[in-house]
Design an enzyme around this catalytic site. Structure first.
Site, short mmCIF file in Angstrom:
data_model
loop_
_atom_site.label_atom_id
_atom_site.label_comp_id
_atom_site.label_asym_id
_atom_site.label_seq_id
_atom_site.Cartn_x
_atom_site.Cartn_y
_atom_site.Cartn_z
N TYR A 158 -115.94 -73.81 -4.92
CA TYR A 158 -115.58 -75.16 -5.33
C TYR A 158 -116.53 -75.72 -6.39
O TYR A 158 -116.18 -76.64 -7.12
CB TYR A 158 -115.57 -76.11 -4.13
CG TYR A 158 -114.44 -75.85 -3.15
CD1 TYR A 158 -113.38 -75.00 -3.45
CD2 TYR A 158 -114.45 -76.45 -1.90
CE1 TYR A 158 -112.37 -74.75 -2.54
CE2 TYR A 158 -113.44 -76.22 -0.98
CZ TYR A 158 -112.40 -75.36 -1.31
OH TYR A 158 -111.40 -75.13 -0.40
N LYS A 206 -116.54 -62.63 4.30
CA LYS A 206 -115.62 -61.56 3.87
C LYS A 206 -116.48 -60.42 3.35
O LYS A 206 -116.36 -59.96 2.21
CB LYS A 206 -114.64 -62.09 2.82
CG LYS A 206 -113.45 -61.15 2.55
CD LYS A 206 -112.57 -60.94 3.76
CE LYS A 206 -111.37 -60.06 3.38
NZ LYS A 206 -110.58 -59.65 4.57
N ASP A 251 -110.48 -63.51 7.93
CA ASP A 251 -109.10 -63.36 8.37
C ASP A 251 -109.04 -63.16 9.88
O ASP A 251 -108.17 -63.72 10.56
CB ASP A 251 -108.40 -62.22 7.63
CG ASP A 251 -109.26 -60.98 7.47
OD1 ASP A 251 -110.47 -61.03 7.78
OD2 ASP A 251 -108.73 -59.95 7.00
N ASP A 253 -113.45 -74.96 4.82
CA ASP A 253 -112.36 -75.89 4.56
C ASP A 253 -111.10 -75.44 5.30
O ASP A 253 -110.42 -76.22 5.97
CB ASP A 253 -112.11 -75.95 3.06
CG ASP A 253 -111.22 -77.11 2.64
OD1 ASP A 253 -110.79 -77.88 3.50
OD2 ASP A 253 -110.94 -77.23 1.43
N ASP A 271 -109.43 -76.90 9.24
CA ASP A 271 -108.07 -77.43 9.36
C ASP A 271 -107.29 -76.69 10.44
O ASP A 271 -106.46 -77.28 11.14
CB ASP A 271 -107.34 -77.34 8.02
CG ASP A 271 -107.72 -78.47 7.07
OD1 ASP A 271 -108.53 -79.32 7.48
OD2 ASP A 271 -107.21 -78.50 5.94
#
Length: 367
Positions: free
Chosen positions: A141, A200, A232, A256, A260
Site C-alpha cells: 500500500y 507468503k 491462503d 486488511d 475482514d
C-alpha cells in the site's frame, strides 16, 4: 491532566456514528470523571469538500497535537471520479503515515448473544476471541507505484508488442517487521501466549524476510509459542476452525483481507473496533467498517463498533481501562437485552436505529 481528542467524522454514516460517540464521551466526562475535551476536523471526502484535499494540513496538525484520534469512516461514490491522489482513502493512508501509526490492532470477538448472526455454525464460532495485528505503514500500500505503456511485454511465452502495465511494489525492511512482531508478541504475552505469523513465504521475497525476522524476534519471547501459516491457508483456517487462533500478525495487505474475514465470523463488521498506534502510544481509533453510503442519513447504522473504538482509545492511549471495561460491559448488557440494529438482527426480529442503540449503551453505563 485534560486529554485532547480529535474527532474525524468523515463521510457516509461517519457523522451519525460520531454523534453517538460524542454522546458517550459526554456522559463519561459529566458522570464518570473522564477529564477530556474534543474537537472535530474534516478528512476524506469531507476534507476534499472543505479544503480541496482528503487530508487538509490543518487536520494533520490537529491530529499530531491530540492525545488520541477517533475516526469514523471515509469514502463515497460522489468522489469516485476524483484523481487517485485526491480520493478519500488517501486521507486515511496519509494520516497513518503522517502519525507513524504502524501497529493496527483488530480484535474479533463474538458475543454469545450474536452467535446466530455469524455466517458459520454457532459451535464453530461460539467463544471466538482473536486479535489480528496488522502492519500498517509499509508493504504494497505504501510501495512504489508505476503505470505506463511498455513494448515487447512478456506474458509467459507470448510477447505483447505494446501493453499498458501497472506495478505495485511490496517492500519491507527488517526494522519494520521486527517492530510489528514485537507488538504482536507483547499482545500474545497478555493473552493466550500463542502467536501465528502469516506470510507468503513460498513465493514472495518480502515474506521470506518477514518469516526470518519474526523467528529472530521470537527468541526474545520464549514464553510465547510461535507458528507460521501461508496466507491462503490462514484464510481457509479462519473459516474452518477460527478458535484455533489467539493472535495473528501479518503484513499490511494480508491483514486488511484477513481482518475482514474475521469480521464476518462475528456476525457483522459493524461490531468491530480497531486501534492504530505509533511508537509513543498515540493512537487513531476507528470502526473496521466503511462509510456505507447506501444507508447514510437513514439513522439505521450500527454504532457499536464506534463505541467499542472509544473503549479501545480509553484503554490504549488515555489510561482509563476502567472506563473501557464499563463500555464493553454496557455493550454486552444491551445485546443481552435483545436490542439489535439491522445488521445484527435475525429475520423478523425487532430492530432499533443508530441513536436508540447509542442511548441504550449510555443507559447501561449506570451512574
Amino acid at each position: 491532566m485534560t486529554q485532547k481528542i480529535l474527532l474525524l467524522p468523515g463521510d457516509g454514516i461517519g457523522p451519525e456514528i460520531t454523534a453517538e460517540a460524542v454522546k458517550l464521551l459526554t456522559v463519561l466526562r459529566d458522570r464518570h470523571g473522564f477529564d477530556a475535551t474534543w474537537s472535530s476536523a474534516p478528512i476524506g471526502g469531507a476534507g476534499y469538500d472543505a479544503a480541496g484535499h482528503p487530508l487538509p494540513p490543518a487536520t494533520l496538525e490537529a491530529a499530531k497535537a491530540a492525545d488520541a484520534i477517533l475516526l469514523a469512516a471515509v469514502g463515497g461514490p460522489k468522489y469516485d471520479s476524483l484523481p487517485k491522489e485526491l480520493r478519500p482513502e488517501r486521507g486515511l493512508l496519509g494520516i497513518r503515515a503522517g502519525l507513524g501509526l504502524y501497529s493496527n490492532l483488530r480484535p474479533a470477538i463474538l458475543y454469545p448473544e450474536l452467535a446466530d448472526a455469524s455466517s458459520l455454525k454457532p459451535d464453530v464460532v461460539s467463544g471466538l476471541d482473536i486479535l489480528i495485528v496488522r502492519e500498517l505503514t509499509g508493504g504494497i500500500y505504501f510501495g512504489k507505484r508505476e503505470t505506463g505503456v511498455e513494448t515487447d511485454y512478456k506474458v509467459g511465452s507470448h510477447v505483447i508488442p505494446s501493453a499498458r502495465v501497472a506495478r505495485d511494489t511490496e517492500a519491507y525492511s527488517d526494522f519494520e517487521i521486527a517492530r510489528i512482531a514485537r507488538t504482536a508478541f507483547e499482545a500474545a504475552r497478555l493473552r493466550g501466549k500463542r502467536l501465528c505469523s502469516v506470510d507468503k513465504n513460498n513465493v514472495l521475497e518480502s515474506s521470506q524476510l518477514w518469516r526470518e525476522v519474526v523467528i529472530e524476534v521470537s527468541k526474545e519471547y520464549p514464553d510465547v509459542t510461535l507458528s507460521h501459516l501461508l496466507v491462503d491457508n490462514a484464510a481457509m483456517q479462519l473459516v474452518r476452525a477460527p478458535k484455533q487462533f489467539d493472535v495473528l500478525v501479518t503484513s499490511n495487505m494480508f491483514g486488511d483481507i484477513l481482518s475482514d474475514i474475521a469480521a464476518e465470523l462475528t456476525g457483522s463488521i459493524g461490531m468491530l473496533p480497531s486501534a492504530s498506534l505509533n511508537e509513543r502510544g498515540q493512537g487513531l481509533y476507528e470502526p473496521s467498517h466503511g462509510s456505507a453510503p447506501d444507508i447514510a442519513g437513514l439513522g439505521v447504522a450500527n454504532p457499536l463498533a464506534m463505541l467499542l473504538s472509544v473503549a479501545m482509545m480509553l484503554r490504549y492511549s488515555l489510561g482509563r481501562s476502567d472506563l473501557a471495561d464499563r463500555i464493553q460491559a454496557a455493550v454486552k448488557t444491551v445485546l443481552a437485552a435483545g436490542l439489535r440494529t439491522g445488521d445484527i438482527a435475525k429475520p423478523g426480529e425487532a430492530r432499533i436505529g443508530t441513536a436508540a442503540m447509542g442511548d441504550a449503551v449510555v443507559a447501561a453505563l449506570g451512574h
